[in-house]
Scaffold this active site. Structure first.
Site, PDB file in Angstrom:
ATOM      1  N   LYS A  56      14.673   3.924   0.126  1.00 37.26           N
ATOM      2  CA  LYS A  56      13.855   2.782  -0.253  1.00 37.26           C
ATOM      3  C   LYS A  56      13.071   3.217  -1.491  1.00 37.26           C
ATOM      4  O   LYS A  56      12.185   4.072  -1.415  1.00 37.26           O
ATOM      5  CB  LYS A  56      12.927   2.390   0.900  1.00 37.26           C
ATOM      6  CG  LYS A  56      12.226   1.054   0.695  1.00 37.26           C
ATOM      7  CD  LYS A  56      10.994   1.224  -0.142  1.00 37.26           C
ATOM      8  CE  LYS A  56      10.243  -0.090  -0.336  1.00 37.26           C
ATOM      9  NZ  LYS A  56       9.102   0.079  -1.280  1.00 37.26           N
ATOM     10  N   CYS A  93      -0.646  15.392  -3.491  1.00 39.62           N
ATOM     11  CA  CYS A  93      -0.947  15.350  -2.063  1.00 39.62           C
ATOM     12  C   CYS A  93      -1.702  16.592  -1.613  1.00 39.62           C
ATOM     13  O   CYS A  93      -2.323  16.591  -0.544  1.00 39.62           O
ATOM     14  CB  CYS A  93       0.339  15.195  -1.257  1.00 39.62           C
ATOM     15  SG  CYS A  93       1.593  16.439  -1.637  1.00 39.62           S
ATOM     16  N   SER A 151       1.076   6.777   1.886  1.00 44.76           N
ATOM     17  CA  SER A 151      -0.270   6.584   2.422  1.00 44.76           C
ATOM     18  C   SER A 151      -0.289   6.638   3.949  1.00 44.76           C
ATOM     19  O   SER A 151       0.731   6.447   4.607  1.00 44.76           O
ATOM     20  CB  SER A 151      -0.820   5.227   1.974  1.00 44.76           C
ATOM     21  OG  SER A 151      -0.095   4.164   2.587  1.00 44.76           O
ATOM     22  N   GLU A 181       4.854  12.161   5.717  1.00 47.08           N
ATOM     23  CA  GLU A 181       3.711  12.845   5.105  1.00 47.08           C
ATOM     24  C   GLU A 181       2.753  11.753   4.660  1.00 47.08           C
ATOM     25  O   GLU A 181       3.085  10.932   3.801  1.00 47.08           O
ATOM     26  CB  GLU A 181       4.157  13.691   3.912  1.00 47.08           C
ATOM     27  CG  GLU A 181       3.012  14.411   3.224  1.00 47.08           C
ATOM     28  CD  GLU A 181       3.402  15.014   1.890  1.00 47.08           C
ATOM     29  OE1 GLU A 181       2.576  14.966   0.957  1.00 47.08           O
ATOM     30  OE2 GLU A 181       4.538  15.515   1.770  1.00 47.08           O
ATOM     31  N   GLU A 237      -9.112  11.233   2.730  1.00 44.71           N
ATOM     32  CA  GLU A 237      -8.583  11.424   1.391  1.00 44.71           C
ATOM     33  C   GLU A 237      -8.948  10.248   0.488  1.00 44.71           C
ATOM     34  O   GLU A 237      -8.838   9.087   0.870  1.00 44.71           O
ATOM     35  CB  GLU A 237      -7.057  11.557   1.437  1.00 44.71           C
ATOM     36  CG  GLU A 237      -6.412  11.738   0.068  1.00 44.71           C
ATOM     37  CD  GLU A 237      -4.893  11.759   0.123  1.00 44.71           C
ATOM     38  OE1 GLU A 237      -4.279  12.305  -0.804  1.00 44.71           O
ATOM     39  OE2 GLU A 237      -4.329  11.229   1.097  1.00 44.71           O
TER      40      GLU A 237
END
Length: 518
Positions: free
Chosen positions: A165, A281, A221, A244, A374
């Site tokens: 995707k 990240c 996210s 992740e 985050e």
């Protein structure tokens, strides 16, 4: 009618060109079933290796075109993207080697033994591919964690067809990468359908729900990843979802480290937290710094270094708005200071900065828990602590992470004996690492987490919400995500896979009756 997919220049916000259309549910179904039909073509490990090496060669041959396209869609810059492409081709070749060697099959043979109680039959175990893998591309790595990235490379090496995707921030790069992978498949004598790309939010949802999809890999996210993770678990037949999602990547600077090299640590932190406009990240997002003169020198160094950092363009306007809003909300908390205010700078750029807060406030939780989430972009939170108890109290509020870092003094790094009994932050360097270990998948000492080496011993994962599983998405063991074990009991030699036969015609490493053979 399907919605168009546009390539957009983040530096101007202008559309560049239409590169595709969003896939309908019917098109997703056709794509997945074609990938499933292509799976038998990946049965031979040597064939997989040829595909991966051919892909690496083609990307090497088209470096300028790939980097130009990726830069136009991400504003990450030719230097950064050239390095990312080199990493990507290295991953492709590394997984080609892994596919050929066959260690990942983890072949174990236990011969029949009637003398045991109970008697043991002949048992032969190895690992087989799961099937079609759905890969969800990352926004911040248009190559290494997207269409030709580590998820795709490891899945193909395992023998799994892939449907990617594409991320909406770099659809043109995704289409170009897919075209090169299709050429590589042709050169390797494989059907193009071993790798396919679909576009669109709805297509991503349809993909994870498709009954033929056997596993999924995601980088993005917390909100998006958790929604897909829940969808994967809610299927009539749940599938593994290796996501992740988000990471704060805490750093603890001991009092001794600050005393010895405050200026160096401050400058290093500035470089790490603003690298790629803070869109890594592994960006250090929470840094515990001692109160007092040495810590003040570190903050002064950080202030100067961050102030000298040029404003940058984030990947898309949505992320820019979320960054500005996130900084505003955090800075609005009572007791939070902003020595260098991060936020909007011009119409399309942002500037880096940092916030400071006392450890006592953060350790108390409540609204200050926001500081342990985050904030994607060039900002970090400096937490000033007075003693080791405050360090422990803050760390106790930190969720799971990809990384955790300790900066130690010269004596502390050698342990308490080498330091003549001196302890890191009054608790010992070993104790500090023991506190960090439950929080992350990679523990660093005297370094910065941005930059993830592709190596057999690497682990890029961590406790939730860093990832949704215990596996890694970087390094050779990433292949394990796409495999499942199967044992054959008392099967005739002629019916066994070559890797499990007595004479081992495939030449793979095996463990036979408890003894490792090479």
């Amino acid at each position: 009618m399907s919605a168009p997919v546009w390539s957009v220049d983040p530096r101007t916000g202008n559309r560049r060109e239409q590169v595709a259309t969003e896939a309908t549910a019917e098109e997703v179904d056709t794509t997945v079933r074609a990938a499933h039909a292509a799976a038998p073509a990946l049965a031979e490990r040597a064939q997989r290796a040829r595909l991966l090496r051919a892909a690496a060669d083609l990307f090497d041959q088209h470096v300028d075109k790939v980097v130009e396209c990726a830069d136009a869609e991400t504003a990450l810059g030719p230097g950064r993207l050239s390095g990312e492409l080199t990493r990507t081709t290295y991953q492709l070749r590394a997984f080609a080697d892994i596919a050929e060697a066959g260690d990942f099959l983890d072949v174990r043979i236990d011969h029949a033994d009637a003398a045991l109680t109970p008697p043991r039959p002949d048992l032969r175990r190895w690992k087989v591919p799961l099937g079609v893998v759905a890969v969800y591309s990352a926004s911040n790595f248009p190559l290494a964690f997207s269409v030709p990235g580590g998820d795709t490379a490891s899945a193909l090496a395992a023998g799994c067809p892939v449907v990617v995707k594409a991320h909406p921030d770099h659809p043109g790069t995704s289409e170009l990468a897919a075209a090169l992978l299709h050429r590589a498949a042709e050169e390797a004598g494989l059907p193009q359908e071993v790798v396919s790309v679909v576009h669109g939010f709805d297509a991503g949802v349809e993909l994870v729900r498709h009954p033929v999809v056997a596993a999924a890999g995601f980088t993005g996210s917390v909100r998006g990843g958790r929604a897909l993770f829940d969808a994967a678990a809610a299927r009539p037949r749940p599938i593994p979802f290796h996501g992740e999602l988000g990471s704060l990547n805490p750093v603890v600077v001991s009092a001794a480290a600050a005393e010895e090299r405050a200026e160096e640590i401050g400058a290093g932190l500035a470089g790490s937290m603003t690298l790629g406009v803070g869109q890594f990240c592994t960006k250090p997002g929470l840094v515990l710094v001692p109160a007092g003169e040495a810590g003040d020198r570190l903050v002064t160094s950080l202030t100067a270094a961050v102030s000298d950092t040029e404003p940058g363009v984030m990947l898309d306007p949505r992320m820019r708005e979320a960054f500005v809003a996130g900084v505003r909300e955090r800075a609005g908390l009572d007791g939070v200071q902003s020595p260098v205010t991060p936020g909007a700078n011009g119409e399309h750029t942002v500037s880096g900065g940092f916030l400071t807060v006392d450890a006592e406030r953060l350790a108390g939780g409540g609204e200050y828990d926001l500081l342990t989430e985050e904030c994607f972009g060039p900002v970090t939170v400096i937490v000033r602590y007075g003693d080791v108890a405050q360090v422990s109290a803050v760390l106790a509020r930190v969720p799971g992470n990809l990384t955790a870092t300790a900066h130690l003094g010269a004596g502390e790094a050698g342990g308490s004996e080498a330091a003549g009994g001196a302890d890191a932050a009054d608790g010992g360097a070993a104790q500090l690492l023991a506190e960090l270990t439950p929080l992350a998948g990679r523990i660093l000492v005297d370094g910065w987490p941005t930059g993830v080496a592709v190596a057999p011993a690497q682990h890029h994962g961590g406790p939730y919400p860093a990832t949704t599983s215990t596996s890694t998405s970087v390094g050779g063991t990433a292949i394990e995500r796409w495999l499942r074990p199967v044992t054959y009991q008392n099967a005739p030699q002629a019916l066994l896979p070559a890797e499990l036969r007595e004479d081992n015609p495939a030449g793979v490493p095996r463990t036979v009756d408890g003894v490792r053979e090479s």
